[in-house]
Design a protein around this motif. Structure first.
Motif, PDB file in Angstrom:
ATOM      1  N   GLY A 584      12.674   2.691   7.148  1.00  0.00           N
ATOM      2  CA  GLY A 584      12.045   3.677   7.900  1.00  0.00           C
ATOM      3  C   GLY A 584      10.676   4.133   7.124  1.00  0.00           C
ATOM      4  N   GLY A 585      10.526   3.545   5.862  1.00  0.00           N
ATOM      5  CA  GLY A 585       9.459   4.037   5.080  1.00  0.00           C
ATOM      6  C   GLY A 585       8.344   3.163   5.628  1.00  0.00           C
ATOM      7  N   GLU A 586       7.273   3.367   4.923  1.00  0.00           N
ATOM      8  CA  GLU A 586       5.976   2.468   4.886  1.00  0.00           C
ATOM      9  C   GLU A 586       6.246   0.983   4.585  1.00  0.00           C
ATOM     10  OE1 GLU A 586       3.262   4.615   2.404  1.00  0.00           O
ATOM     11  OE2 GLU A 586       2.421   5.576   4.299  1.00  0.00           O
ATOM     12  N   ALA A 587       5.398  -0.052   5.364  1.00  0.00           N
ATOM     13  CA  ALA A 587       5.499  -1.402   5.120  1.00  0.00           C
ATOM     14  C   ALA A 587       4.738  -1.945   3.769  1.00  0.00           C
ATOM     15  CB  ALA A 587       4.952  -2.117   6.287  1.00  0.00           C
ATOM     16  N   ARG A 588       4.406  -1.130   2.829  1.00  0.00           N
ATOM     17  CA  ARG A 588       3.632  -1.366   1.860  1.00  0.00           C
ATOM     18  C   ARG A 588       4.484  -1.400   0.681  1.00  0.00           C
ATOM     19  NH1 ARG A 588       1.632   2.784  -1.398  1.00  0.00           N
ATOM     20  NH2 ARG A 588       1.670   4.903  -0.154  1.00  0.00           N
ATOM     21  N   LEU A 589       4.119  -1.819  -0.423  1.00  0.00           N
ATOM     22  CA  LEU A 589       4.952  -1.702  -1.865  1.00  0.00           C
ATOM     23  C   LEU A 589       4.632  -0.430  -2.422  1.00  0.00           C
ATOM     24  CD1 LEU A 589       4.879  -5.277  -3.288  1.00  0.00           C
ATOM     25  CD2 LEU A 589       6.675  -4.238  -2.077  1.00  0.00           C
ATOM     26  N   PRO A 590       5.463   0.062  -3.180  1.00  0.00           N
ATOM     27  CA  PRO A 590       6.874  -0.629  -3.798  1.00  0.00           C
ATOM     28  C   PRO A 590       7.721  -0.539  -2.864  1.00  0.00           C
ATOM     29  CG  PRO A 590       6.747   1.615  -4.770  1.00  0.00           C
ATOM     30  CD  PRO A 590       5.262   1.568  -4.162  1.00  0.00           C
ATOM     31  N   ALA A 591       8.514  -1.953  -2.783  1.00  0.00           N
ATOM     32  CA  ALA A 591       9.930  -1.827  -2.163  1.00  0.00           C
ATOM     33  C   ALA A 591      10.897  -1.611  -3.058  1.00  0.00           C
ATOM     34  CB  ALA A 591       9.672  -3.337  -1.624  1.00  0.00           C
ATOM     35  N   PHE A 625      14.059  -4.207 -12.315  1.00  0.00           N
ATOM     36  CA  PHE A 625      12.934  -5.099 -12.991  1.00  0.00           C
ATOM     37  C   PHE A 625      11.826  -5.698 -11.861  1.00  0.00           C
ATOM     38  CE2 PHE A 625      10.972  -8.088 -15.574  1.00  0.00           C
ATOM     39  CZ  PHE A 625      10.771  -9.334 -15.061  1.00  0.00           C
ATOM     40  N   LEU A 626      12.569  -6.035 -10.813  1.00  0.00           N
ATOM     41  CA  LEU A 626      11.566  -6.588  -9.717  1.00  0.00           C
ATOM     42  C   LEU A 626      10.650  -5.459  -9.241  1.00  0.00           C
ATOM     43  CD1 LEU A 626      14.278  -8.996  -7.799  1.00  0.00           C
ATOM     44  CD2 LEU A 626      12.371  -9.547  -9.478  1.00  0.00           C
ATOM     45  N   MET A 627      11.263  -4.342  -9.130  1.00  0.00           N
ATOM     46  CA  MET A 627      10.584  -3.156  -8.543  1.00  0.00           C
ATOM     47  C   MET A 627       9.477  -2.819  -9.633  1.00  0.00           C
ATOM     48  SD  MET A 627      10.214  -0.350  -6.689  1.00  0.00           S
ATOM     49  CE  MET A 627      11.802   0.702  -6.032  1.00  0.00           C
ATOM     50  N   HIS A 628       9.834  -2.889 -11.069  1.00  0.00           N
ATOM     51  CA  HIS A 628       8.664  -2.824 -12.044  1.00  0.00           C
ATOM     52  C   HIS A 628       7.491  -3.856 -11.652  1.00  0.00           C
ATOM     53  CE1 HIS A 628       6.615  -2.140 -15.750  1.00  0.00           C
ATOM     54  NE2 HIS A 628       7.124  -3.403 -16.307  1.00  0.00           N
ATOM     55  N   ALA A 629       7.767  -5.075 -11.620  1.00  0.00           N
ATOM     56  CA  ALA A 629       6.966  -6.220 -11.537  1.00  0.00           C
ATOM     57  C   ALA A 629       6.047  -5.904 -10.283  1.00  0.00           C
ATOM     58  CB  ALA A 629       7.639  -7.487 -11.256  1.00  0.00           C
ATOM     59  N   ALA A 630       6.576  -5.345  -9.280  1.00  0.00           N
ATOM     60  CA  ALA A 630       5.630  -5.075  -7.986  1.00  0.00           C
ATOM     61  C   ALA A 630       4.938  -3.876  -8.198  1.00  0.00           C
ATOM     62  CB  ALA A 630       6.929  -4.775  -6.808  1.00  0.00           C
ATOM     63  N   GLN A 631       5.111  -3.200  -9.108  1.00  0.00           N
ATOM     64  CA  GLN A 631       4.370  -2.122  -9.330  1.00  0.00           C
ATOM     65  C   GLN A 631       3.059  -2.217 -10.307  1.00  0.00           C
ATOM     66  OE1 GLN A 631       7.378   0.844 -10.418  1.00  0.00           O
ATOM     67  NE2 GLN A 631       7.495   1.777  -8.573  1.00  0.00           N
ATOM     68  N   VAL A 637       1.918  -9.631 -15.691  1.00  0.00           N
ATOM     69  CA  VAL A 637       3.390 -10.219 -15.632  1.00  0.00           C
ATOM     70  C   VAL A 637       4.150  -9.117 -16.450  1.00  0.00           C
ATOM     71  CG1 VAL A 637       4.550 -11.883 -16.791  1.00  0.00           C
ATOM     72  CG2 VAL A 637       2.339 -12.343 -16.069  1.00  0.00           C
ATOM     73  N   ALA A 638       5.238  -8.815 -15.734  1.00  0.00           N
ATOM     74  CA  ALA A 638       6.256  -8.020 -16.464  1.00  0.00           C
ATOM     75  C   ALA A 638       7.227  -8.823 -17.205  1.00  0.00           C
ATOM     76  CB  ALA A 638       7.054  -7.390 -15.090  1.00  0.00           C
ATOM     77  N   SER A 639       7.733  -8.287 -18.223  1.00  0.00           N
ATOM     78  CA  SER A 639       8.915  -9.028 -18.938  1.00  0.00           C
ATOM     79  C   SER A 639       9.973  -8.084 -19.482  1.00  0.00           C
ATOM     80  CB  SER A 639       7.841  -9.526 -20.208  1.00  0.00           C
ATOM     81  OG  SER A 639       7.052 -10.409 -19.890  1.00  0.00           O
ATOM     82  N   ILE A 640      11.063  -8.624 -19.543  1.00  0.00           N
ATOM     83  CA  ILE A 640      12.269  -7.692 -20.117  1.00  0.00           C
ATOM     84  C   ILE A 640      13.042  -9.042 -20.881  1.00  0.00           C
ATOM     85  CG2 ILE A 640      13.574  -8.212 -17.994  1.00  0.00           C
ATOM     86  CD1 ILE A 640      14.654  -5.584 -18.160  1.00  0.00           C
TER      87      ILE A 640
END
Length: 773
Positions: A584-591, A625-631, A637-640
């Protein structure tokens, strides 16, 4: 003569008469030059062999060396071919200018043609100074009359000239006009003169004037005429006397005092932010007043100069004196420091000159250049100059004891510290090196060497002869002497402990650099994976599966991922996720959810087995972590670093990097690519790569959670779960809590902790080293 190639054997026979004798001399000179420049023998070795040989005799030099068993027949033939080519190239060059040697040309002319560096002339005790005829007489700036050529090097020619205005002789160095010097070469020549001119010191050659020749237009500068006696000549004479059994301790002390003068001159240059970068005995001249002068500042660099360096390549092939540009060799191979051999020009600073000063001391003590033995071993085994450079860069530095086992231990220690493989463990300054040499000459202990207690006690008694006589008769004084000995021993132990601690501190910095490199490489590989064509192919197929089959693109991607895991044994998994918007949200990130499109991973039970996840096992995941990378911003590059449930079973930490992928057609965000590596395994390799672990080393997160440890008994291994660096060393807490990085804490004796950033996304790590209680 210019159109034919000379034979690889010197001309023989009685028909040629005097011309044949002269041709034999020319070939001997060319042969000797090739012999020295190839590193087959050094100046000292060749000088020893030719004592009972004459260049004016009938025996060719090659035949004499083979007969004396100093050169194999095969090697002699190879040097002959090089000598023949040298003569042929010289003849061709003369033919191009319509000049050639006359049939009655002398030995002097042969040396001028084939011995550009003057090494053979020095060994033959022949002063080479080619005069110029009346047809060639010219003047520079209308003030200087050129009298005769003193020598020629890679950058230009040096003349003996008369300053007609002041009626004095000077040395005039000009760029050679034979090769149409490039603007870079002219700039380097002028820069050499400017740098040398700004250094006003008795131990640095003074520059009188700089200008250009009115007739040829060649740039030149004049300087004080110093003569042609170098420190190398003094060193050769010293070691010749040693071999003949007429060694004088005063001669060694005189050479060491000369080195102190060189250190002072170089220290003056360093005070003006100038580094020489090519220090060696041949670049030190001793004038008629026994004044030591440092010359040849052609490779000098001003450290504050932010302009990019432009250094002209000498020809593309490695050589004993090659000087090249960024990423290539810079300096003289036989005296080259590890950072020069590695081509790291930005790392070259005052400590590189300290290494060069240590190389001069090495030559004084052994009669050989530092890398001479390595050079000979490599040539004997059929390996080339590039292998020698690699070996120098990898270390360790050569030791004086390997050449001269009976050398004074304190002098050997001074040399070893000056030539330490790691720049930060060398002397802090040229002045500090000079102080240690002066202490040795004065009979005092030096900072680089801890004397045995007995020697220290003997020195102490030697300074107090009257007290020594009393001590032999008084028991009370004997007790005091025993206490003094115990004190000396404690001091020695403390010094040894400090050296071990300094080494461990260097290991901590080395771990930091290597860990940073590993994490940076993971980020680069993540970017590479995200840019693969199948990534975009799968995006298009997902949008229109009827037109383009997604299975085909997923299989291609899985094949590439499998290859990457095989090529990188420390990599654990590679995956590709498509983002899904909130219901029901917008079709853009963040997902908030991500659906796996492809995943390839290494088996937990068998690290050699690569497993491709079947389509049925691909899942939808919720991952912070994937949410962080997407933002993150595009390309960031995101790292953890973390432990999963499976990793915890095997006490394994993983480093994971993620990068957002965009649809190239629409520019819309699509998903995330991730790459996971076994940071525990990488750390094991880093710790195992240290020469040896003394005490204890711990590596962990920026918060202090321990990834891995190593000690001198067990080597690299895991640590007790749940224990942190603060539990190991409570004094590390302040550094671990600091947000201003890098942060350090140490007591200077038993422990050192450092917190720092690694990788390309500000990951934090920490290293603790401590001496075992």
């Amino acid at each position: 003569m210019s159109g034919s190639s000379p034979s690889t054997n010197p001309p023989q026979g009685d028909a040629a008469g005097n011309a044949s004798a002269i041709a034999k001399q020319r070939f001997d000179v060319a042969f000797a030059s090739e012999l020295l420049e190839s590193g087959t023998v050094n100046d000292h070795q060749l000088a020893s062999v030719i004592r009972n040989w004459s260049i004016h005799g009938s025996t060719p030099l090659a035949e004499h060396l083979v007969g004396a068993e100093k050169l194999s027949s095969e090697r002699a033939e190879d040097i002959k071919r090089r000598a023949a080519k040298r003569i042929s190239d010289s003849d061709t060059a003369r033919a191009a200018t319509n000049t050639k040697l006359s049939a009655g040309s002398s030995l002097i002319e042969a040396l001028e043609q084939y011995d550009k560096g003057g090494r053979v002339a020095r060994l033959l005790r022949v002063g080479v100074g080619v005069g110029i005829g009346e047809s060639s007489v010219r003047r520079a700036e209308g003030r200087y009359e050129l009298l005769r050529k003193l020598g020629q090097g890679g950058l230009g020619r040096v003349w003996l000239a008369r300053d007609q205005m002041l009626d004095r002789v000077v040395a005039l160095k000009e760029l050679s006009d034979d090769d149409c010097p490039s603007p870079e070469l002219v700039d380097r020549f002028r820069r050499e003169a400017e740098i040398t001119g700004r250094l006003e010191h008795p131990g640095i050659v003074p520059i009188h004037q700089m200008g250009s020749d009115k007739e040829t237009g060649a740039a030149f500068y004049t300087m004080r005429f110093l003569g042609k006696k170098t420190l190398q000549d003094e060193i050769l004479e010293h070691h010749h006397r040693r071999e003949e059994g007429v060694e004088s301790p005063l001669r060694l002390r005189h050479l060491l005092r000369d080195l102190i003068s060189i250190c002072n001159a170089v220290g003056h240059a360093h005070a003006h932010k100038v580094v020489h970068r090519d220090l060696k005995p041949d670049n030190v001249v001793i004038d008629s007043f026994d004044q030591v002068i440092v010359i040849d500042w052609g490779l000098a660099k001003v450290l504050d100069d932010l302009a990019p360096e432009r250094v002209s390549d000498s020809g593309g092939a490695y050589g004993l004196g090659l000087q090249t540009r960024e990423g290539q060799l810079l300096g003289t191979l036989l005296y080259m420091s590890p950072e020069q051999a590695a081509g790291r020009i930005d790392d070259i600073d005052e400590r590189t000159d300290i290494y060069g000063l240590g190389g001069i001391l090495f030559s004084i003590l052994t009669g050989c250049s530092p890398h001479e033995l390595l050079h000979a071993e490599m040539l004997d085994s059929g390996r080339g100059e590039r292998d020698i450079v690699t070996k120098i860069a990898a270390g360790p530095s050569p030791t004086v004891e390997a050449f001269t086992p009976d050398v004074d231990k304190a002098l050997a220690a001074i040399c070893a510290k000056a030539m330490a493989w790691r720049p930060h463990t060398r002397y802090e300054s040229a002045t500090a090196l000079a102080e240690d040499l002066q202490l040795w000459l004065s009979g005092e202990p030096v900072s680089a060497y801890t004397e045995p207690p007995r020697a220290q006690l003997r020195r102490w008694f030697g300074r107090r002869p009257y007290l020594s006589r009393l001590l032999t008769a008084a028991a009370a004084v004997l007790f005091a002497a025993a206490m003094s000995s115990a004190f000396v021993m404690r001091q020695a132990q403390s010094a040894d402990r400090q050296r071990v601690f300094d080494r461990m501190r260097g290991d901590a910095h080395e771990i930091e650099l290597k860990l940073h490199a590993e994490t940076t490489d993971l980020g680069k590989n993540t970017r590479f994976i995200a840019s693969l064509p199948p990534i975009q192919g799968l995006i298009k197929a997902q949008a229109n599966p009827a037109k383009d089959n997604p299975v085909v693109w997923r299989e291609r991607l899985e094949t590439i991922y499998s290859g990457m895991l095989r090529a990188n044994p420390d990599y654990l998994s590679v995956a590709y996720y498509a983002s899904q918007p909130v219901e029901g949200g917008e079709a853009r990130l963040p997902a908030v959810r991500f659906r796996e499109l492809a995943r390839v991973e290494r088996s937990v039970n068998d690290r050699s087995l690569i497993v491709v996840a079947p389509a049925i096992s691909l899942d939808v995941v919720n991952s912070p972590f994937l949410m962080h990378a997407a933002q993150l911003a595009p390309g960031e590059v995101a790292s953890i670093v973390r432990q999963t449930a499976a990793d915890a079973r095997y006490r394994q930490w993983r480093l994971e990097s993620g990068l957002m992928v965009y649809d190239e057609a629409t520019g819309a965000p699509f998903g995330v690519v991730t790459v996971a590596a076994d940071i525990s395994g990488q750390l094991r390799e880093i710790l195992a790569g240290l020469r040896s672990v003394v005490g204890e080393v711990y590596v962990g997160t920026g918060d202090g959670d321990i990834w891995l440890m190593a000690d001198s008994e067990r080597g690299p291994g895991v640590w007790r779960e749940g224990e942190s660096l603060v539990d190991i060393e409570s004094r590390a807490q302040q550094a671990l809590e600091s947000e201003l990085l890098p942060a350090e804490a140490t007591d200077g004796e038993t422990f050192f902790v450092r917190k720092f950033k690694i990788g390309i996304n500000d990951l934090k790590a920490s290293v603790l080293v401590r001496l075992t209680p």
